[in-house]
Design a protein around this motif. Structure first.
Motif, PDB file in Angstrom:
ATOM      1  N   ASN B 107       0.664  -1.280  -0.050  1.00  0.00           N
ATOM      2  CA  ASN B 107      -0.087   0.239  -0.087  1.00  0.00           C
ATOM      3  C   ASN B 107       0.700   1.208   0.039  1.00  0.00           C
ATOM      4  O   ASN B 107       0.498   2.246  -0.698  1.00  0.00           O
ATOM      5  N   MET B 108       1.988   1.216   0.926  1.00  0.00           N
ATOM      6  CA  MET B 108       2.879   2.425   0.946  1.00  0.00           C
ATOM      7  C   MET B 108       3.514   2.580  -0.433  1.00  0.00           C
ATOM      8  O   MET B 108       3.633   3.731  -0.956  1.00  0.00           O
ATOM      9  N   ILE B 109       3.961   1.489  -1.064  1.00  0.00           N
ATOM     10  CA  ILE B 109       4.881   1.558  -2.297  1.00  0.00           C
ATOM     11  C   ILE B 109       3.849   2.203  -3.248  1.00  0.00           C
ATOM     12  O   ILE B 109       4.446   2.811  -4.138  1.00  0.00           O
ATOM     13  N   GLN B 110       2.524   2.046  -3.447  1.00  0.00           N
ATOM     14  CA  GLN B 110       1.903   2.403  -4.490  1.00  0.00           C
ATOM     15  C   GLN B 110       1.308   3.840  -4.296  1.00  0.00           C
ATOM     16  O   GLN B 110       0.559   4.454  -5.019  1.00  0.00           O
ATOM     17  N   LYS B 111       1.388   4.478  -3.036  1.00  0.00           N
ATOM     18  CA  LYS B 111       1.002   5.446  -2.565  1.00  0.00           C
ATOM     19  C   LYS B 111       2.159   6.891  -2.463  1.00  0.00           C
ATOM     20  O   LYS B 111       1.638   7.867  -2.548  1.00  0.00           O
ATOM     21  N   ILE B 112       3.386   6.411  -2.144  1.00  0.00           N
ATOM     22  CA  ILE B 112       4.343   7.636  -2.023  1.00  0.00           C
ATOM     23  C   ILE B 112       5.666   6.843  -2.492  1.00  0.00           C
ATOM     24  O   ILE B 112       5.654   5.800  -2.507  1.00  0.00           O
ATOM     25  N   TYR B 113       6.438   8.048  -2.805  1.00  0.00           N
ATOM     26  CA  TYR B 113       7.916   7.508  -3.224  1.00  0.00           C
ATOM     27  C   TYR B 113       8.979   7.670  -1.984  1.00  0.00           C
ATOM     28  O   TYR B 113       8.709   8.551  -1.005  1.00  0.00           O
ATOM     29  N   ALA B 268       6.340  -0.552  -8.168  1.00  0.00           N
ATOM     30  CA  ALA B 268       4.924  -0.003  -7.869  1.00  0.00           C
ATOM     31  C   ALA B 268       3.645  -0.751  -8.792  1.00  0.00           C
ATOM     32  O   ALA B 268       2.570  -0.715  -8.774  1.00  0.00           O
ATOM     33  N   ASP B 269       4.296  -0.990 -10.205  1.00  0.00           N
ATOM     34  CA  ASP B 269       3.422  -1.546 -11.042  1.00  0.00           C
ATOM     35  C   ASP B 269       3.230  -3.108 -10.906  1.00  0.00           C
ATOM     36  O   ASP B 269       1.990  -3.385 -11.404  1.00  0.00           O
ATOM     37  N   VAL B 271       3.724  -4.931  -8.028  1.00  0.00           N
ATOM     38  CA  VAL B 271       3.669  -5.358  -6.418  1.00  0.00           C
ATOM     39  C   VAL B 271       2.110  -5.798  -6.429  1.00  0.00           C
ATOM     40  O   VAL B 271       1.228  -5.577  -6.614  1.00  0.00           O
TER      41      VAL B 271
END
Lengths: 418, 271
Positions: B107-113, B268-269, B271
């Motif tokens: 979730n974190m990986i898809q929302k923030i860098y 992010a693509d 995971v």
């Protein structure tokens, strides 16, 4: 130093659809050795360009909206700008510290206390420990959960949770702020607070990129827009033009929304009702000019044409009544007529409305027809601001022009209490 | 003014250590979060860090110490076994946690860098607390047996560092592999189980036949555990073959960083 905040050139992003997100090891090995098997494997995935040849430039201090329908590539663009994913092609130049808000409360852990989560979430959003410490009291104040700040957030109500999460996000101080439709969550009051805070940020001369399909918010927050459609920029420029374009596209069948009915040989009736709203797609800006046409057909002479139209809101409450009584008897003979009603400034408040129409002779005469809930249209408040407190649904039914003055001496008689 | 250029035509594979350093606060707080959560709402809390290895130790004492009577070169068997077991427990924990860390942080990986490497790296710190508790328990055991540590204790930090490197090396590889192939989630418990016996924990490495010594030491933890034990209990100096393990550990660690960098791009693509 250049005054460009973000410069995007020839950006493209390719996704393989149909391709397994995470395949199993066996499949992957099988694929590697697929040349050994004679039967040709069909391409299991197709290419999908989520973005293609996207170029634009955003100046420092500018607030830009990215608009478009679902699947237009807005989110992909956002993810690339906030570095979550990498572009397939193209180049981006970003000048300044970026913070992106794709959701509120990223990384919040239910077992941790509010205080710990503020530090955790703040750090994830790119603040340093020292910055968070300095702003901690402000954040807690803004959230309004100070009483529970040392309670694990799993015991919070969802409202408290979101408030705390947003409070952290609201205290970010980046040079460039990228915001997704995080505002779509929460109650009206909360959304209002978010929008208020965000326009404050935009007002401080920071660069803001705002992605949304809520045109009300877009019209308020930004000065120009990039309009994306199927991964390509179809237009960019001044916000009102872009919003119009978008509204035209999402509601193309404008005429279909008019009411039309065939003529009858034996019965007087309304054959059409049509509105001309100030924006495309049956959107009307509050206080703009509105025109309404009503077509009637009368096969035989009637006593007097009496037409009443009502505007009802989506709760079914009649908000406005406008009638035509043919006192001069110019359209009560057999024939077909078009009546036009012009509102120089149509002042119904924002919301969704429909028209209900009645056609009759005067009392004691015949009642010809009643048409309910046709010609749906929506009144919006684009371009109109209300100062510190934003427009909220259902606070009024109509708006009026007014001016406030500060009187030099009180003209109101104050009763003497002695 | 910070300036950033993202160019799809220039893919760098270098590891941006400078950037990692700017995210040190995130590293610290993620480790802190995991620690807090790990023993939240447990009655025994940190004691759990000792209980698990303690029971394995008990079995080892009964089977290898009492029944088989392994030759430990005069070292009391519990101390002998625990010196290996503590390093192994830490290794297994970090490998497992780091391996699943990226999938767990979807979730974190898809929302923030942020540099994704922070996630598996922070797991090494989380394990350290348990590790220290086990080492304290070990110190208590040595007091009980009145067993004085050898002068090699000076080298202990070096072997702790090697344990961390070995654990992270495999852990980072696994974390990147698990994104694409969830199979690795099933492989890890298996590796831990086999590793417990394929590593000189319950027995000394010297009992492995000499023709298999090289093969045996491809397991990075084989040499590391021996070194770890050597620095606590002393005894004859390390066999040359142990350095093969150290080499494997270092190579795994460095290669994992590059593989991770490669996967990070599309993380992010997919995971």
């Amino acid at each position: 130093m250049s005054d460009t905040a973000i410069k995007v050139e020839g950006l493209a992003k390719l996704y393989k659809i149909g391709a397994p997100k995470s395949s199993s090891l066996r499949e992957s090995i099988a694929r590697k050795f697929s040349f050994l098997s004679r039967d040709k494997e069909e391409a299991s995935s197709t290419d999908y360009w989520a973005l293609q040849d996207v170029s634009f430039e955003i100046k420092r201090g500018e607030a830009v909206g990215i608009i478009g329908k679902n699947g237009a590539g807005k989110s992909t663009l956002l993810k690339i700008l906030s570095r979550i994913t990498e572009p397939t092609k193209g180049r981006i130049e970003i000048n300044g510290r970026v913070a992106s808000l794709l959701e509120v409360g990223t990384g919040f852990h239910p077992e941790l206390s509010g205080r710990e989560n503020v530090f955790l979430n703040g750090t994830i959003l790119g603040m340093t420990r020292r910055e968070i410490k300095a702003k901690f009291d402000e954040i807690v104040d803004f959230s309004g959960v100070e009483k529970f700040i040392d309670t694990p957030v799993k015991f919070y109500s969802s409202g408290m949770y979101v408030r705390l999460a947003f409070a952290v996000a609201a205290h970010l101080e980046p040079e460039i702020l990228i915001i997704d439709e995080v505002l779509a969550v929460g109650d009206a009051e909360f959304q209002k607070k978010c929008l208020g805070k965000m326009s404050e940020v935009a007002g401080q001369g920071r660069t803001v990129i705002f992605v949304s399909h809520d045109m009300q918010a877009v019209s308020r927050l930004v000065s120009s827009c990039v309009y994306l459609k199927q991964g390509v920029i179809v237009a960019k420029g001044e916000k009102n033009k872009m919003i119009n374009k978008y509204l035209e596209d999402i509601n193309p069948g404008k005429n279909e929304l008019a009411y039309v009915d065939p003529i009858l040989e034996n019965k007087p009736k309304i054959t059409a009702i049509k509105l001309e709203t100030s924006k495309p797609g049956n959107f009307h800006v509050n206080a703009d000019c509105l025109k309404v046409w009503v077509n009637i057909s009368i096969p035989y002479r009637i006593k007097k044409t009496c037409i009443t139209l009502q505007v009802k809101d989506n709760r079914g409450i009649a908000c406005l009544d406008f009638s035509y009584f043919d006192t001069k008897l110019v359209c009560s003979d057999a024939g077909t007529y078009q009546l036009e009603c012009v509102f120089p400034s149509f002042r119904l408040y924002m919301g969704r409305y429909t028209i209900t129409a009645y056609f009759a002779e005067p009392p004691g005469g015949e009642f010809f027809q009643q048409i309910e809930n046709v010609c749906p249209f929506e009144v919006v408040m684009y371009g109109a601001t209300r100062g510190d407190w934003e427009w909220q649904p259902y606070t009024t039914i109509y708006t009026e022009e007014y001016n406030w003055y500060i009187a030099e001496s009180s003209t109101i008689l104050i009763p003497n209490t002695n | 003014m910070q300036k950033l250029i993202i160019d799809a035509s220039k893919k760098s594979i270098s590891i941006n250590t400078k950037e990692l350093f700017t995210y040190k606060d995130l590293f610290v707080i993620l480790a802190y979060r995991d620690l807090r959560v790990r023993y939240a709402q447990t009655f025994l809390g940190l004691l759990w860090a000792v209980i698990q290895p303690l029971f394995t130790l008990l079995i080892f004492v009964l089977v290898f110490g009492k029944a088989i009577k392994i030759d430990t070169g005069g070292v009391p068997y519990p101390i002998f076994a625990l010196s290996g077991l503590s390093a192994w427990t830490y290794f297994a924990f970090v490998m497992n946690q780091a391996g699943n860390s990226i999938v767990g942080a979807q979730n974190m990986i898809q929302k923030i860098y942020f540099p994704r490497l922070i996630i598996p790296l922070s797991k090494a710190v989380v394990g350290l607390v348990d590790f220290i508790v086990t080492l304290l328990f070990m110190a208590g055991l040595m007091l009980w047996y009145q067993f004085a540590p050898s002068h090699n204790l000076f080298f202990l930090p070096l072997f702790i560092l090697l344990t961390i490197i070995a654990a992270l090396g495999i852990g980072i590889w696994l974390s990147a592999l698990t994104i694409r192939y969830r199979d690795f989630q099933h492989i890890v418990p298996f590796m831990v189980q086999i590793g417990l016996y394929a590593t000189p924990i319950a027995y000394p490495a010297s009992i492995v036949p000499s023709e298999y010594q090289l093969l045996y030491h491809i397991n990075p933890m084989a040499g590391v555990v021996e070194g770890f034990r050597w620095s606590i209990t002393g005894g004859s100096s390390l066999e040359a073959v142990a350095y093969v393990s150290f080499g494997v550990a270092i190579v795994l660690f460095i290669s994992s960083l590059f593989y991770f960098r490669k996967v990070e791009r599309v993380m992010a693509d997919i995971v």
